[in-house]
Design an enzyme around this catalytic site. Structure first.
Site, mmCIF file in Angstrom:
data_model
loop_
_atom_site.group_PDB
_atom_site.id
_atom_site.type_symbol
_atom_site.label_atom_id
_atom_site.label_comp_id
_atom_site.label_asym_id
_atom_site.label_seq_id
_atom_site.Cartn_x
_atom_site.Cartn_y
_atom_site.Cartn_z
ATOM 1 C CG ASP A 180 5.591 -1.033 -7.925
ATOM 2 O OD1 ASP A 180 6.506 -1.170 -8.756
ATOM 3 O OD2 ASP A 180 5.791 -0.933 -6.703
ATOM 4 C CG ASP A 190 -4.948 -12.751 -11.319
ATOM 5 O OD1 ASP A 190 -4.502 -11.841 -12.057
ATOM 6 O OD2 ASP A 190 -4.509 -13.909 -11.317
ATOM 7 N N GLY A 204 0.762 -1.247 0.000
ATOM 8 C CA GLY A 204 0.000 0.000 0.000
ATOM 9 C C GLY A 204 0.790 1.293 0.000
ATOM 10 C CG ASP A 249 -1.533 -7.030 -4.580
ATOM 11 O OD1 ASP A 249 -0.627 -6.194 -4.845
ATOM 12 O OD2 ASP A 249 -1.312 -8.261 -4.502
ATOM 13 C CD1 TRP A 264 4.398 2.789 -4.848
ATOM 14 C CD2 TRP A 264 3.553 2.810 -6.927
ATOM 15 N NE1 TRP A 264 5.447 2.681 -5.729
ATOM 16 C CE2 TRP A 264 4.967 2.679 -7.006
ATOM 17 C CE3 TRP A 264 2.826 2.821 -8.110
ATOM 18 C CZ2 TRP A 264 5.637 2.591 -8.233
ATOM 19 C CZ3 TRP A 264 3.498 2.732 -9.322
ATOM 20 C CH2 TRP A 264 4.889 2.622 -9.385
ATOM 21 C CE LYS A 323 7.783 -3.713 -10.022
ATOM 22 N NZ LYS A 323 8.727 -3.067 -9.122
HETATM 23 C C1 LIG Z 1 6.215 -4.596 -5.844
HETATM 24 S S1 LIG Z 1 4.677 -5.069 -5.176
HETATM 25 C C2 LIG Z 1 3.784 -3.555 -5.160
HETATM 26 C C3 LIG Z 1 4.196 -2.614 -4.071
HETATM 27 C C4 LIG Z 1 3.273 -1.416 -3.985
HETATM 28 N N1 LIG Z 1 3.449 -0.537 -5.116
HETATM 29 C C5 LIG Z 1 3.525 -0.617 -2.724
HETATM 30 O O1 LIG Z 1 3.967 0.526 -2.817
HETATM 31 O O2 LIG Z 1 3.279 -1.119 -1.634
HETATM 32 C C6 LIG Z 1 3.958 -5.919 -6.510
HETATM 33 C C7 LIG Z 1 2.566 -6.446 -6.239
HETATM 34 O O3 LIG Z 1 1.981 -6.914 -7.466
HETATM 35 C C8 LIG Z 1 1.030 -7.898 -7.100
HETATM 36 N N2 LIG Z 1 0.571 -8.661 -8.265
HETATM 37 C C9 LIG Z 1 1.329 -9.503 -9.025
HETATM 38 N N3 LIG Z 1 0.566 -10.065 -9.988
HETATM 39 C C10 LIG Z 1 -0.685 -9.538 -9.847
HETATM 40 C C11 LIG Z 1 -1.915 -9.737 -10.540
HETATM 41 N N4 LIG Z 1 -1.998 -10.584 -11.581
HETATM 42 N N5 LIG Z 1 -3.031 -9.061 -10.134
HETATM 43 C C12 LIG Z 1 -2.951 -8.220 -9.055
HETATM 44 N N6 LIG Z 1 -1.805 -8.006 -8.365
HETATM 45 C C13 LIG Z 1 -0.690 -8.649 -8.741
HETATM 46 C C14 LIG Z 1 1.785 -8.707 -6.056
HETATM 47 O O4 LIG Z 1 0.903 -9.484 -5.250
HETATM 48 C C15 LIG Z 1 2.522 -7.620 -5.259
HETATM 49 O O5 LIG Z 1 1.840 -7.271 -4.089
#
Ligand SMILES: C[S@@+](CC[C@H](N)C(=O)[O-])C[C@H]1O[C@@H](n2cnc3c(N)ncnc32)[C@H](O)[C@@H]1O
Length: 232
Positions: free
Chosen positions: A146, A122, A83, A106, A85, A186
């Site tokens: 991200d 998802d 969280g 997420d 961002w 990203k």
């Molecule tokens: C680097 S973290 C994000 C950090 C976030 N920006 C923050 O500031 O806290 C990447 C996130 O992408 C999520 N993620 C990966 N594949 C996903 C998908 N298909 N649908 C939703 N979320 C996904 C992961 O569960 C993870 O929590």
């Protein structure tokens, strides 16, 4: 110390290097990770400021440069957990009306963050995209992503999996963004991202590649920010 003009930068404690003692019970990769954490000024500052993640600084620094998170705009954050961002986005776009216009999704649960809503889902699932638009009650002005797949350690596999998430985020944005909207995502450098980058160039007026200071130098991670969505 926070720099008021550039909240993403601060008087750093870089240079004060803490040495980690070797421990037979710990793998050497864990020792290296611990060393990085203890010597990382962003980790300390994340705690001080009460951010949910170190990643918050990446968004702060990108926004310091492009100033796109403006009061009153609506934001959807794909892959928002834990969280960081969401916190930054909500801080920047909040307006006097107090109407919550920051929404995240997420696959993992995100703890409540004031000024934001989040759902578990998802983004591969088309229904989740529809649910996000319904919940926001309007098209978003900004889509953030991200998202990252769990890394396998195999560079090319990680690159392909994260590029796939970039493509999904881009499809969602092209389908749903407001005209003149912003897309920030990203992107792992490595070759297969070219098709997505071409599509971004075609659909937005300005595209920049950015590696914020908070993104680790050794990582292939960078961000692409696309401004001025031309419309569907
Ligand atoms: C680097 S973290 C994000 C950090 C976030 N920006 C923050 O500031 O806290 C990447 C996130 O992408 C999520 N993620 C990966 N594949 C996903 C998908 N298909 N649908 C939703 N979320 C996904 C992961 O569960 C993870 O929590």
């Amino acid at each position: 110390m926070i720099n008021e003009n550039n909240p993403g930068s601060f008087g750093s404690s870089r240079g004060l290097s803490k040495k980690i003692k070797k421990d037979k019970k710990r793998k050497s990769s864990s020792t290296r990770w611990l060393g990085r954490q203890l010597n990382d000024p962003y980790v300390l500052e994340t705690k001080k400021r009460g951010y949910k993640s170190r990643a918050a600084f990446k968004l702060l620094q990108i926004n310091d440069k492009y100033n796109f998170l403006l009061p009153g705009l609506s934001v959807i954050d794909l892959g928002c957990a834990p969280g960081g961002w969401l916190q930054i986005a909500s801080e920047k776009v909040s307006s006097i009306s107090g109407h919550e216009k920051v929404l995240g999704v997420d696959i993992l649960k995100t703890e409540y963050i004031p000024g934001c809503k989040s759902i578990i889902g998802d983004i591969n699932d088309k229904n989740v995209g529809e649910q996000l638009i319904k919940l926001l009650g309007q098209k978003p002005d900004i889509v953030l992503s991200d998202m990252a797949a769990n890394t396998t350690g195999h560079r090319q596999t990680d690159h392909i999996r994260t590029t796939y998430l970039l493509e999904i985020a881009l499809d969602f944005s092209i389908e749903n963004l407001n005209n003149n909207g912003v897309f920030l995502a990203k992107c792992f450098k490595g070759g297969t991202e070219k098709e997505a980058l071409d599509l971004i160039q075609k659909n937005f007026s300005k595209v920049h590649h950015v590696k914020p200071d908070a993104s680790r130098k050794e990582s292939v991670e960078e961000y692409v920010i696309a401004l001025g969505f031309k419309g569907k």
